[in-house]
Write an enzyme that holds these catalytic residues in place. Structure first.
Site, PDB file in Angstrom:
ATOM      1  N   SER A 153       0.472  -1.516  -0.060  1.00 61.12           N
ATOM      2  CA  SER A 153      -0.084   0.061  -0.100  1.00 61.12           C
ATOM      3  C   SER A 153       0.596   1.109   0.024  1.00 61.12           C
ATOM      4  O   SER A 153       1.836   1.105   0.718  1.00 61.12           O
ATOM      5  CB  SER A 153      -0.728  -0.357   0.977  1.00 61.12           C
ATOM      6  OG  SER A 153      -1.454  -0.718   1.277  1.00 61.12           O
ATOM      7  N   GLU A 236       0.240  -3.259  13.586  1.00 61.44           N
ATOM      8  CA  GLU A 236      -0.995  -2.689  12.221  1.00 61.44           C
ATOM      9  C   GLU A 236      -2.168  -2.996  13.033  1.00 61.44           C
ATOM     10  O   GLU A 236      -2.879  -3.008  12.396  1.00 61.44           O
ATOM     11  CB  GLU A 236      -0.183  -3.401  11.762  1.00 61.44           C
ATOM     12  CG  GLU A 236      -0.971  -3.557  10.637  1.00 61.44           C
ATOM     13  CD  GLU A 236       0.163  -4.308   9.196  1.00 61.44           C
ATOM     14  OE1 GLU A 236       0.333  -5.607   9.053  1.00 61.44           O
ATOM     15  OE2 GLU A 236      -0.507  -3.978   8.579  1.00 61.44           O
ATOM     16  N   GLU A 369      -8.542 -15.437   9.664  1.00 65.61           N
ATOM     17  CA  GLU A 369      -8.425 -16.939  10.257  1.00 65.61           C
ATOM     18  C   GLU A 369      -6.503 -16.878  10.964  1.00 65.61           C
ATOM     19  O   GLU A 369      -6.800 -17.390  11.978  1.00 65.61           O
ATOM     20  CB  GLU A 369      -8.207 -17.871   9.313  1.00 65.61           C
ATOM     21  CG  GLU A 369      -9.535 -18.086   8.226  1.00 65.61           C
ATOM     22  CD  GLU A 369      -9.582 -17.241   7.221  1.00 65.61           C
ATOM     23  OE1 GLU A 369      -8.689 -15.668   6.963  1.00 65.61           O
ATOM     24  OE2 GLU A 369     -10.499 -16.896   6.574  1.00 65.61           O
TER      25      GLU A 369
HETATM   26  C1  LIG Z   1      -5.980  -3.827   0.889  1.00 71.56           C
HETATM   27  C2  LIG Z   1      -4.538  -4.778   1.250  1.00 71.56           C
HETATM   28  C3  LIG Z   1      -3.305  -3.479   1.340  1.00 71.56           C
HETATM   29  C4  LIG Z   1      -2.214  -5.012   1.916  1.00 71.56           C
HETATM   30  N1  LIG Z   1      -1.153  -3.887   2.292  1.00 71.56           N
HETATM   31  C5  LIG Z   1      -0.152  -4.378   2.348  1.00 71.56           C
HETATM   32  C6  LIG Z   1       1.081  -3.729   2.116  1.00 71.56           C
HETATM   33  O1  LIG Z   1       1.151  -2.519   2.797  1.00 71.56           O
HETATM   34  N2  LIG Z   1       2.147  -4.455   2.976  1.00 71.56           N
HETATM   35  C7  LIG Z   1       2.565  -5.432   2.800  1.00 71.56           C
HETATM   36  O2  LIG Z   1       3.496  -5.733   2.595  1.00 71.56           O
HETATM   37  N3  LIG Z   1       1.224  -6.789   2.632  1.00 71.56           N
HETATM   38  C8  LIG Z   1       0.057  -6.210   2.321  1.00 71.56           C
HETATM   39  N4  LIG Z   1      -1.235  -6.562   2.655  1.00 71.56           N
HETATM   40  C9  LIG Z   1      -0.974  -8.227   2.377  1.00 71.56           C
HETATM   41  C10 LIG Z   1      -1.408  -8.553   2.881  1.00 71.56           C
HETATM   42  O3  LIG Z   1      -0.646  -8.048   4.836  1.00 71.56           O
HETATM   43  C11 LIG Z   1      -1.664 -10.400   2.995  1.00 71.56           C
HETATM   44  O4  LIG Z   1      -1.903 -10.602   1.433  1.00 71.56           O
HETATM   45  C12 LIG Z   1      -2.110 -11.274   4.112  1.00 71.56           C
HETATM   46  O5  LIG Z   1      -1.082 -11.701   5.219  1.00 71.56           O
HETATM   47  C13 LIG Z   1      -2.425 -12.680   3.602  1.00 71.56           C
HETATM   48  O6  LIG Z   1      -1.170 -12.966   2.591  1.00 71.56           O
HETATM   49  P1  LIG Z   1      -1.347 -14.227   1.632  1.00 71.56           P
HETATM   50  O7  LIG Z   1      -2.187 -12.953   0.282  1.00 71.56           O
HETATM   51  O8  LIG Z   1      -0.015 -14.315   0.805  1.00 71.56           O
HETATM   52  O9  LIG Z   1      -2.449 -14.599   1.562  1.00 71.56           O
HETATM   53  P2  LIG Z   1      -2.314 -16.349   1.991  1.00 71.56           P
HETATM   54  O10 LIG Z   1      -1.601 -16.234   3.117  1.00 71.56           O
HETATM   55  O11 LIG Z   1      -1.270 -17.131   1.083  1.00 71.56           O
HETATM   56  O12 LIG Z   1      -3.696 -17.190   2.651  1.00 71.56           O
HETATM   57  C14 LIG Z   1      -4.536 -17.552   1.727  1.00 71.56           C
HETATM   58  C15 LIG Z   1      -5.953 -17.779   2.454  1.00 71.56           C
HETATM   59  O13 LIG Z   1      -5.495 -19.150   3.635  1.00 71.56           O
HETATM   60  C16 LIG Z   1      -5.365 -18.576   5.121  1.00 71.56           C
HETATM   61  N5  LIG Z   1      -4.894 -19.504   5.715  1.00 71.56           N
HETATM   62  C17 LIG Z   1      -3.354 -19.142   5.557  1.00 71.56           C
HETATM   63  N6  LIG Z   1      -2.558 -19.809   6.708  1.00 71.56           N
HETATM   64  C18 LIG Z   1      -3.793 -19.991   7.769  1.00 71.56           C
HETATM   65  C19 LIG Z   1      -3.463 -20.923   8.859  1.00 71.56           C
HETATM   66  N7  LIG Z   1      -1.823 -20.758   9.508  1.00 71.56           N
HETATM   67  N8  LIG Z   1      -4.454 -21.474   9.574  1.00 71.56           N
HETATM   68  C20 LIG Z   1      -5.633 -21.153   8.874  1.00 71.56           C
HETATM   69  N9  LIG Z   1      -6.016 -20.341   7.100  1.00 71.56           N
HETATM   70  C21 LIG Z   1      -4.854 -20.266   7.031  1.00 71.56           C
HETATM   71  C22 LIG Z   1      -5.902 -17.165   4.904  1.00 71.56           C
HETATM   72  O14 LIG Z   1      -6.378 -16.470   5.588  1.00 71.56           O
HETATM   73  C23 LIG Z   1      -6.291 -17.263   3.563  1.00 71.56           C
HETATM   74  O15 LIG Z   1      -7.695 -17.000   4.001  1.00 71.56           O
HETATM   75  C24 LIG Z   1      -2.107  -5.739   2.229  1.00 71.56           C
HETATM   76  C25 LIG Z   1      -3.101  -6.916   1.714  1.00 71.56           C
HETATM   77  C26 LIG Z   1      -4.279  -5.732   1.514  1.00 71.56           C
HETATM   78  C27 LIG Z   1      -5.921  -6.271   0.892  1.00 71.56           C
END
Ligand SMILES: Cc1cc2nc3c(=O)[nH]c(=O)nc-3n(C[C@H](O)[C@H](O)[C@H](O)COP(=O)(O)OP(=O)(O)OC[C@H]3O[C@@H](n4cnc5c(N)ncnc54)[C@H](O)[C@@H]3O)c2cc1C
Length: 399
Positions: A153, A236, A369
């Site tokens: 972001s 955060e 989650e």
């Molecule tokens: C609007 C927005 C702004 C953002 N801004 C930033 C930013 O500025 N900087 C930054 O670094 N990141 C940012 N993010 C990223 C955000 O932190 C990640 O999208 C988030 O941590 C999830 O990681 P992922 O997308 O890789 O999903 P994944 O980790 O791949 O997860 C996919 C799905 O699996 C589930 N899951 C994963 N592990 C487990 C577990 N152990 N138990 C149960 N369920 C699980 C998750 O809940 C999710 O539903 C942003 C995201 C959004 C949507």
């Protein structure tokens, strides 16, 4: 005036603001000069230490100062443009930075001259952040960084970033990380927009190719990156979920305004839903006040996860209610042109935008989650989740 315990009272703070405004007329000073002087007077974030923009006062005194400046029509530091800087980078620098780093970074951060972004998530590491692949290799007094970050972001408006990178791949994943501050104008930093469901590109991909970071910009010890990152993540969650909206502020305010102004849209079913959402929002607001009072004592703990979890669910429920209340108009979308906004603001936007934007609330800052896991394990003390963890051989996993 000091109160009976010799502490600074609210009226003393208002006096300080009045005296400051007498010697610093906002109409005569540039915005930056005015804000720098406000920082130097200890009237920026009053809970920060003296010399770093504050006076070591309880965090709960901050609204007194902000309201007094706003009532005088003074310029603000536009906190909505720098939510990551103010809510996450600053408390991390305060907790883990050197005296020189605090001196160098905190003033331009608070004034908004330096917007900060967060280079944490990667295509293969989001919830499992410690699995990140971006490498930082030492080269004399510098580190050379290569990797790709995603969902960053505000990277397109940021001057600085907080970065976590792998500095020792031979160690177990949580131990081989270090934490840095990156100059976003350094050669090798490339920011590309990512368009969201709202039509806008509020976040970005960031490619880091042979980016050189001075060792003086490392925050915390080499190998301490996981502990430093956790301080950022806890802040955060409070920053996203523990906001200080007034009663009937935020998204519930939009819903109740439409309800009052458009009686023709009301139905008995929607009435009951609005009452429930209003009550839940108020309970969450009061819990947020208590959380901020507890925070006065130090860094946030896992309890902030509950605030963020409830915030995400309520924001999604309230914005869905708003779209339904608007009837056919709820399907209209004012502007789907590709823009790169300064930040995410729910104010002055239509219900459709709020509905779509709120979908990200249960992902950003830790998914719902993951937050439930944290609450279960670290607040309620329930048995640990069975994780398929790279560091633990299958045969050693708990059954
Ligand atoms: C609007 C927005 C702004 C953002 N801004 C930033 C930013 O500025 N900087 C930054 O670094 N990141 C940012 N993010 C990223 C955000 O932190 C990640 O999208 C988030 O941590 C999830 O990681 P992922 O997308 O890789 O999903 P994944 O980790 O791949 O997860 C996919 C799905 O699996 C589930 N899951 C994963 N592990 C487990 C577990 N152990 N138990 C149960 N369920 C699980 C998750 O809940 C999710 O539903 C942003 C995201 C959004 C949507």
């Amino acid at each position: 005036m000091l109160n009976a315990a010799g502490e600074v009272s609210a009226s003393d703070l208002r006096d300080q603001v009045r005296d400051f405004l007498q010697s610093h007329d906002p109409a005569q000073l540039s915005r930056a000069d005015f804000l720098r002087a406000r920082f130097d007077a200890g009237l920026a974030w009053v809970h920060y230490p003296s010399g770093l923009g504050g006076q070591g006062l309880p965090r709960t005194m901050q609204p007194v100062v902000d309201q007094a400046f706003a009532a005088a029509g003074a310029p603000s530091n536009r906190p909505e443009r720098n939510t990551i800087g103010l809510g996450m980078a600053a408390p991390t620098i305060l907790a883990f930075g050197t005296a020189e780093q605090k001196e160098r970074w905190l003033r331009p951060l608070w004034t908004g001259e330096n917007v900060w972004c967060q280079l944490f998530s990667e295509p293969g590491a989001g919830s499992d952040l410690a699995g990140l692949a971006t490498r930082a290799v030492r080269d004399g007094d510098e580190w050379v960084v290569n990797g790709q970050k995603v969902w960053t972001s505000s990277a397109h408006i940021a001057q600085r970033a907080i970065l976590v990178a792998r500095t020792d791949p031979s160690l177990p994943k949580h131990q081989g990380l270090s934490y840095f501050a990156v100059d976003m104008s350094a050669p090798g930093v490339e920011v590309r927009p990512l368009r969201q469901a709202t039509g806008e590109a509020e976040f970005n991909e960031v490619f880091l190719t042979d980016v050189r970071i001075p060792d003086a910009d490392r925050i915390g010890d080499v190998g301490q990156g996981w502990a430093v990152s956790n301080a950022t993540l806890m802040n955060e969650r409070v920053s996203i979920g523990g906001g200080a909206a007034p009663r009937e502020g935020g998204t519930i305010g939009n819903a109740t305004r439409t309800w009052r102004e458009h009686p023709e849209l009301r139905t008995p079913g929607l009435h009951e839903r609005l009452l429930r959402l209003w009550t839940e929002t108020e309970v969450s607001r009061l819990a947020g006040i208590r959380l901020r009072q507890q925070l006065a004592a130090g860094q946030p703990g896992p309890e902030g996860s509950a605030s963020k979890l409830v915030f995400a669910r309520l924001n999604q429920d309230v914005t869905e209610f708003e779209v339904e209340l608007a009837g056919a108009d709820g399907l209209r979308y004012a502007d789907w042109s590709m823009r790169r906004p300064d930040g995410a603001s729910y104010a002055n936007r239509d219900a459709g935008y709020r509905f779509l934007r709120s979908k990200g609330n249960s992902i950003e800052g830790g998914t719902s989650e993951i937050l439930r896991n944290i609450i279960a394990e670290r607040v309620l003390g329930l048995p640990l989740e069975l994780r398929v963890d790279r560091d633990v051989p299958w045969k050693d996993l708990p059954r």
